[in-house]
Write an enzyme that holds these catalytic residues in place. Structure first.
Site, mmCIF file in Angstrom:
data_model
loop_
_atom_site.group_PDB
_atom_site.id
_atom_site.type_symbol
_atom_site.label_atom_id
_atom_site.label_comp_id
_atom_site.label_asym_id
_atom_site.label_seq_id
_atom_site.Cartn_x
_atom_site.Cartn_y
_atom_site.Cartn_z
ATOM 1 C CE LYS A 13 -2.015 -1.059 3.899
ATOM 2 N NZ LYS A 13 -1.273 -2.301 4.201
ATOM 3 N NE ARG A 86 -4.475 -1.204 9.898
ATOM 4 C CZ ARG A 86 -3.390 -0.713 9.308
ATOM 5 N NH1 ARG A 86 -3.394 0.499 8.817
ATOM 6 N NH2 ARG A 86 -2.324 -1.457 9.212
ATOM 7 N NE ARG A 123 7.808 -2.528 6.180
ATOM 8 C CZ ARG A 123 6.506 -2.388 6.328
ATOM 9 N NH1 ARG A 123 5.805 -1.791 5.394
ATOM 10 N NH2 ARG A 123 5.903 -2.851 7.393
ATOM 11 N NE ARG A 156 6.279 -0.349 10.145
ATOM 12 C CZ ARG A 156 5.150 -0.353 9.456
ATOM 13 N NH1 ARG A 156 5.102 0.282 8.281
ATOM 14 N NH2 ARG A 156 4.083 -0.966 9.882
ATOM 15 N NE ARG A 167 2.177 -4.666 11.281
ATOM 16 C CZ ARG A 167 3.208 -4.524 10.432
ATOM 17 N NH1 ARG A 167 4.380 -5.069 10.722
ATOM 18 N NH2 ARG A 167 3.059 -3.846 9.324
HETATM 19 P P1 AP5 Z 1 4.891 -1.537 1.842
HETATM 20 O O1 AP5 Z 1 4.555 -0.715 0.658
HETATM 21 O O2 AP5 Z 1 5.625 -0.886 2.956
HETATM 22 O O3 AP5 Z 1 3.592 -2.328 2.369
HETATM 23 P P2 AP5 Z 1 2.344 -1.791 3.169
HETATM 24 O O4 AP5 Z 1 1.135 -2.480 2.638
HETATM 25 O O5 AP5 Z 1 2.321 -0.295 3.214
HETATM 26 O O6 AP5 Z 1 2.692 -2.426 4.586
HETATM 27 P P3 AP5 Z 1 2.602 -1.814 6.058
HETATM 28 O O7 AP5 Z 1 3.275 -2.831 6.929
HETATM 29 O O8 AP5 Z 1 3.139 -0.417 6.118
HETATM 30 O O9 AP5 Z 1 1.099 -1.822 6.284
HETATM 31 P P4 AP5 Z 1 0.414 -1.781 7.611
HETATM 32 O O10 AP5 Z 1 -0.962 -1.571 7.139
HETATM 33 O O11 AP5 Z 1 0.608 -2.922 8.523
HETATM 34 O O12 AP5 Z 1 1.161 -0.623 8.412
HETATM 35 P P5 AP5 Z 1 0.733 0.865 8.778
HETATM 36 O O13 AP5 Z 1 1.957 1.676 8.774
HETATM 37 O O14 AP5 Z 1 -0.434 1.289 7.980
HETATM 38 O O15 AP5 Z 1 5.728 -2.814 1.319
HETATM 39 C C1 AP5 Z 1 6.251 -3.762 2.219
HETATM 40 C C2 AP5 Z 1 7.627 -4.253 1.730
HETATM 41 O O16 AP5 Z 1 7.453 -4.974 0.502
HETATM 42 C C3 AP5 Z 1 8.613 -3.114 1.400
HETATM 43 O O17 AP5 Z 1 9.904 -3.542 1.728
HETATM 44 C C4 AP5 Z 1 8.468 -2.917 -0.131
HETATM 45 O O18 AP5 Z 1 9.670 -2.436 -0.710
HETATM 46 C C5 AP5 Z 1 8.145 -4.346 -0.586
HETATM 47 N N1 AP5 Z 1 7.246 -4.383 -1.738
HETATM 48 C C6 AP5 Z 1 6.170 -3.600 -1.978
HETATM 49 N N2 AP5 Z 1 5.566 -3.951 -3.133
HETATM 50 C C7 AP5 Z 1 6.261 -5.008 -3.626
HETATM 51 C C8 AP5 Z 1 6.144 -5.826 -4.803
HETATM 52 N N3 AP5 Z 1 5.160 -5.630 -5.696
HETATM 53 N N4 AP5 Z 1 7.038 -6.823 -4.993
HETATM 54 C C9 AP5 Z 1 8.030 -7.051 -4.080
HETATM 55 N N5 AP5 Z 1 8.223 -6.301 -2.971
HETATM 56 C C10 AP5 Z 1 7.345 -5.290 -2.735
HETATM 57 O O19 AP5 Z 1 0.204 0.674 10.277
HETATM 58 C C11 AP5 Z 1 1.073 0.364 11.345
HETATM 59 C C12 AP5 Z 1 0.270 0.320 12.645
HETATM 60 O O20 AP5 Z 1 -0.344 1.608 12.892
HETATM 61 C C13 AP5 Z 1 -0.893 -0.674 12.677
HETATM 62 O O21 AP5 Z 1 -0.463 -1.984 13.023
HETATM 63 C C14 AP5 Z 1 -1.785 -0.039 13.751
HETATM 64 O O22 AP5 Z 1 -1.308 -0.305 15.047
HETATM 65 C C15 AP5 Z 1 -1.639 1.457 13.476
HETATM 66 N N6 AP5 Z 1 -2.646 1.971 12.523
HETATM 67 C C16 AP5 Z 1 -2.419 2.534 11.313
HETATM 68 N N7 AP5 Z 1 -3.574 2.857 10.708
HETATM 69 C C17 AP5 Z 1 -4.564 2.499 11.559
HETATM 70 C C18 AP5 Z 1 -5.982 2.566 11.498
HETATM 71 N N8 AP5 Z 1 -6.624 3.068 10.418
HETATM 72 N N9 AP5 Z 1 -6.690 2.090 12.554
HETATM 73 C C19 AP5 Z 1 -6.085 1.583 13.646
HETATM 74 N N10 AP5 Z 1 -4.744 1.500 13.765
HETATM 75 C C20 AP5 Z 1 -3.983 1.947 12.723
#
Ligand code: AP5
Length: 210
Positions: A13, A86, A123, A156, A167
């Protein structure tokens, strides 16, 4: 345009949102990035978010929803929501806030569970601008440094195997139902996220008719 990116942790994402924002000029709003920034600043929001994030749990709806809706208010360039909504409750609050200006598409990036864990464990993120890299699939040009701003890269704390597995469990219980929610609204766009980053983003742009 108003776009939501849906998908499990590690589905890409953040990677796709950043590319889409760069090409289209839309505003990229990442709830996770906002929490990590708040944590860096040592604010009360950051401390609260950290206590949930480090356990792999979701931050309470009322905290996240207000924070994201405040960022959307008055936005005229269009936006890409990455990590929000979410839960069904968050999605309903978003609907209520947008009223007739509904979102255009909820893009669901599908990736298998084995691949998700592989991506999370490899990552690295820029401490300054949050750009994500991967040790094997998208390494930085200079080891440990961000290509864009030169910032230091770090792993992270919630990407450890144990927290990443938690997660994913939370995702399947609380977030996956949103796929059906947006399908029923006729807004869902499903994407195969298990292709090269460039291929996914080209396909996404073409499906959004950009
Ligand atoms: P990346 O693009 O970083 O993936 P992502 O889907 O953004 O993964 P996240 O782990 O950031 O998502 P998340 O939803 O758990 O975390 P968030 O920060 O929102 O890609 C991942 C890796 O793969 C990278 O190394 C990239 O280079 C590689 N990659 C990407 N595409 C690829 C491809 N096509 N092929 C190969 N490699 C690839 O949330 C963190 C925390 O915040 C949550 O756990 C929660 O506690 C809190 N939080 C955030 N939002 C909310 C909400 N709305 N409600 C409640 N709590 C929330």
């Amino acid at each position: 345009m108003r776009i939501i990116l849906l998908g499990a942790p590690g589905s890409g994402k953040g990677t796709q949102a950043e590319r889409l924002a760069e090409i289209t000029g839309m505003t990229h709003i990442s709830s996770g990035d906002i929490f990590r920034q708040a944590e860096k600043e040592g604010s009360e929001l950051g401390k609260l978010a950290k206590s949930y994030m480090e356990k792999g749990l979701l931050v309470p709806d009322e905290v996240v929803t207000k924070m994201v809706l405040d960022r959307i208010a008055g936005n005229e360039r269009g936006f890409i929501l990455d990590g929000f909504p979410r839960t069904i409750e968050q999605a309903e609050s978003l609907d209520k806030a947008l009223r007739e200006d509904d979102i255009d598409k909820a893009v669901y990036i599908k990736v298998s569970q084995d691949e998700l864990l592989r991506r999370l464990s490899g990552r690295w993120i820029c401490r300054q601008c949050e750009k994500p890299y991967h040790l094997t699939t998208s390494p930085p040009k200079v080891a440990g440094r961000c290509d864009v701003c030169g910032g230091q890269l770090y792993q992270r704390p919630d990407d450890t195997t144990e927290t990443a597995e938690k997660r994913l469990k939370v995702y399947f219980e609380q977030t996956a139902p949103l796929v059906d929610y947006y399908r029923k609204k006729g807004r869902l766009l499903e994407m195969d996220g298990e292709r090269q980053i460039e291929e996914v983003s080209k396909d996404l742009l073409s499906k959004l008719r950009w």
